[in-house]
Write an enzyme that holds these catalytic residues in place. Structure first.
Site, PDB file in Angstrom:
ATOM      1  N   LYS A 121      -2.907  -6.062  -6.585  1.00  0.00           N
ATOM      2  CA  LYS A 121      -2.044  -6.922  -5.776  1.00  0.00           C
ATOM      3  C   LYS A 121      -2.261  -6.627  -4.301  1.00  0.00           C
ATOM      4  O   LYS A 121      -1.917  -5.553  -3.810  1.00  0.00           O
ATOM      5  CB  LYS A 121      -0.564  -6.723  -6.116  1.00  0.00           C
ATOM      6  CG  LYS A 121       0.295  -7.905  -5.602  1.00  0.00           C
ATOM      7  CD  LYS A 121       1.692  -7.540  -5.218  1.00  0.00           C
ATOM      8  CE  LYS A 121       1.849  -6.849  -3.926  1.00  0.00           C
ATOM      9  NZ  LYS A 121       1.833  -7.773  -2.742  1.00  0.00           N
ATOM     10  N   CYS A 155      -2.870   4.546   8.781  1.00  0.00           N
ATOM     11  CA  CYS A 155      -1.995   5.610   8.266  1.00  0.00           C
ATOM     12  C   CYS A 155      -2.378   6.978   8.820  1.00  0.00           C
ATOM     13  O   CYS A 155      -1.517   7.845   9.007  1.00  0.00           O
ATOM     14  CB  CYS A 155      -2.026   5.621   6.746  1.00  0.00           C
ATOM     15  SG  CYS A 155      -3.681   5.716   6.047  1.00  0.00           S
ATOM     16  N   GLU A 199       6.731   7.356  12.109  1.00  0.00           N
ATOM     17  CA  GLU A 199       5.477   6.604  12.114  1.00  0.00           C
ATOM     18  C   GLU A 199       5.740   5.215  12.700  1.00  0.00           C
ATOM     19  O   GLU A 199       6.518   4.436  12.144  1.00  0.00           O
ATOM     20  CB  GLU A 199       4.909   6.478  10.705  1.00  0.00           C
ATOM     21  CG  GLU A 199       3.564   5.777  10.676  1.00  0.00           C
ATOM     22  CD  GLU A 199       2.997   5.617   9.278  1.00  0.00           C
ATOM     23  OE1 GLU A 199       1.769   5.714   9.120  1.00  0.00           O
ATOM     24  OE2 GLU A 199       3.789   5.394   8.347  1.00  0.00           O
ATOM     25  N   GLU A 250      -1.107   7.137  -1.427  1.00  0.00           N
ATOM     26  CA  GLU A 250      -1.597   7.425  -0.068  1.00  0.00           C
ATOM     27  C   GLU A 250      -0.641   6.713   0.871  1.00  0.00           C
ATOM     28  O   GLU A 250      -0.614   5.492   0.948  1.00  0.00           O
ATOM     29  CB  GLU A 250      -3.037   6.941   0.083  1.00  0.00           C
ATOM     30  CG  GLU A 250      -3.733   7.532   1.310  1.00  0.00           C
ATOM     31  CD  GLU A 250      -3.665   6.606   2.503  1.00  0.00           C
ATOM     32  OE1 GLU A 250      -2.799   6.853   3.371  1.00  0.00           O
ATOM     33  OE2 GLU A 250      -4.441   5.654   2.554  1.00  0.00           O
TER      34      GLU A 250
END
Length: 477
Positions: free
Chosen positions: A183, A291, A388, A257
């Site tokens: 997906k 990331c 983040e 991850e």
């Protein structure tokens, strides 16, 4: 006024033919969603509608998993060399269609064409070539004499590197004999759908790869599906935690991850110009929507002013604008939602007393844009040093000793990446051993290779993708 100016150098959109609508790719064919619902995917740089895409529901997830389950016995029974042939064929087709796919990725994602053309697509093909080579050597990979595939892999990928994340997931899964239901992110579905066409062009057996476009509910249904044996997810830490709760207590294997808040550490003996280029690559590549971005810059006090002056001069040369222009350095933010998050966090940093700076640059009126931004006077208590941001925002901190640098770098719930800039090899090794990060770059940043494992720990997730280590997650060992 600069002595030299860059003339517009747009890449042609004519190389890619985007259909007005796309269905789900299930059992080797495109089909409408069971309930007929669709959504629109837009170009972040212009907000124009690129196409209408089917929105998968629970019934579609059932159909895709069933197709993958039917395809699994024959696919897993193929000799590794035969599976490798398909992967080699996919890799070659990706190379042949790389210009088309690069333009498509830039249109749907908003990142500069220089990045999709020169970084993303070469790495995508390289991952398929690399894992094609492993397909007939699994008995020699260190996981026992006869490692077996798990079955059906349910894979959910993010929007920041749509085609590359697809390659990271699908290539090792197919090489090890698994079948796949993938997906893609809701805001970047097109390159995955084009990859489905690549699979048909390569003659991949029906049902081996299935692509479900849709929102988070489709991903949640896929993760929770009883017919899925392995879940692989790349995305936010919050969603990763929810997936871990869903999978807990089942027999499914899981790799995650997740987010990061990487520290880029510059010592006083580092080559400043080289370090500045690494800093720029670390946080402004893909608009900071990475990331493992080096979003915290730790500079030794004695060279802080020199490094910051050089960095500001360099940021003044970055070109923000049309992602399809080959001269563009910084493209569009992927979505209005992500732009709002970046803006809110940057405003919080300013409200908390950090000093905000951006180079003079004119942002386009249409689309989603954010100027490259530095925060100085940052402490570890500032939100911009902890959270983040996932955008082109760099927080600058200082340190005096290596011990202080390690302490500040490790003062985060994440553990994905770090960078060390120094001319002393012994210092690089000593720092790398103490930094709690899955990847530590030395005198470089954001360098990837399919032969090298990538991943984190703590709230950056667990498991590894890439390299020999990336095979283990798809094998019953």
């Amino acid at each position: 006024m600069s002595l030299f100016a860059y003339a517009p150098a747009p890449e042609s959109r004519a190389v890619v033919d985007i259909a007005p609508s796309y269905g789900l790719f299930i059992d080797g064919e495109f089909r409408e969603a069971a309930d007929g619902t669709v959504f629109k995917t837009i170009a972040p740089a212009t907000e124009e509608v690129l196409s209408e895409v089917a929105r998968a529901g629970a019934e579609d997830v059932d159909a895709a998993v069933a197709a993958a389950r039917r395809a699994f016995p024959a696919w897993s029974a193929l000799p590794g060399a035969e599976r490798g042939k398909y992967l080699f064929r996919i890799a070659r087709i990706l190379q042949e269609r790389s210009r088309e796919l690069a333009v498509l990725e830039t249109l749907d994602n908003g990142k500069p064409i220089r990045e999709t053309r020169d970084a993303d697509l070469p790495l995508v093909a390289a991952h398929f070539f690399y894992y094609a080579g492993w397909a007939d050597k699994l008995a020699h990979a260190g996981f026992g004499p006869d490692p077996r595939p798990l079955g059906v892999a349910g894979q959910v990928i993010p929007w920041n590197f749509p085609l590359l994340m697809l390659a990271w997931k699908i290539a090792p899964a197919l090489a090890t004999g698994n079948t796949v239901v993938l997906k893609p992110a809701e805001t970047t579905p097109l390159s995955a759908l084009f990859f489905a066409d690549v699979c048909r062009q390569a003659g991949l057996p029906r049902g081996v790869v299935n692509i479900l476009t849709g929102d988070g509910s489709a991903g949640a249904a896929l993760v929770a599906h009883e017919g899925v044996d392995k879940v692989a997810f790349t995305g936010s830490t919050a969603v990763g935690k929810e997936i871990a709760r869903t999978v807990a207590g089942t027999s499914k294997k899981l790799t995650l991850e997740l987010g990061g808040k990487g520290a880029n550490i510059v010592f006083d003996d580092a080559p400043v110009d080289q370090a500045v280029e690494g800093i720029v690559t670390g946080i402004f590549f893909n608009q900071g929507q990475v990331c493992c971005a080096g979003s915290r810059l730790l500079v030794q006090e004695s060279v802080h002013d020199e490094v910051l002056d050089a960095l500001k001069r360099r940021l003044g040369t970055l070109r923000v604008g049309d992602p399809l222009d080959k001269n563009t350095d910084i493209g569009a933010i992927n979505s209005a939602e992500q732009l709002a998050r970046i803006t809110a966090l940057a405003d919080t940093g300013e409200a908390e007393g950090a000093e905000r700076w951006s180079p003079a640059c004119e942002l386009p009126e249409a689309g989603f844009w954010f100027a490259p931004t530095l925060f100085t006077g940052v402490t570890q208590a500032h939100t911009v040093a902890r959270d983040e941001i996932f955008g082109p925002v760099l927080s600058v901190l200082t340190f005096r000793t290596p011990d202080e640098a390690v302490a500040k770098a490790n003062n985060t719930p994440y553990g994905l990446s770090a960078g060390v800039w120094t001319e002393k090899g012994s210092r690089i090794l000593a720092m790398a051993a103490r930094l709690r990060a899955g990847v530590v770059w030395a005198n470089t940043f954001n360098k990837f290779d399919p032969t090298s494992p990538f991943g984190g720990y703590q709230e950056s997730g667990f498991g590894r993708e890439g390299g020999r280590h990336g095979l283990e997650a798809y094998l019953d060992v």
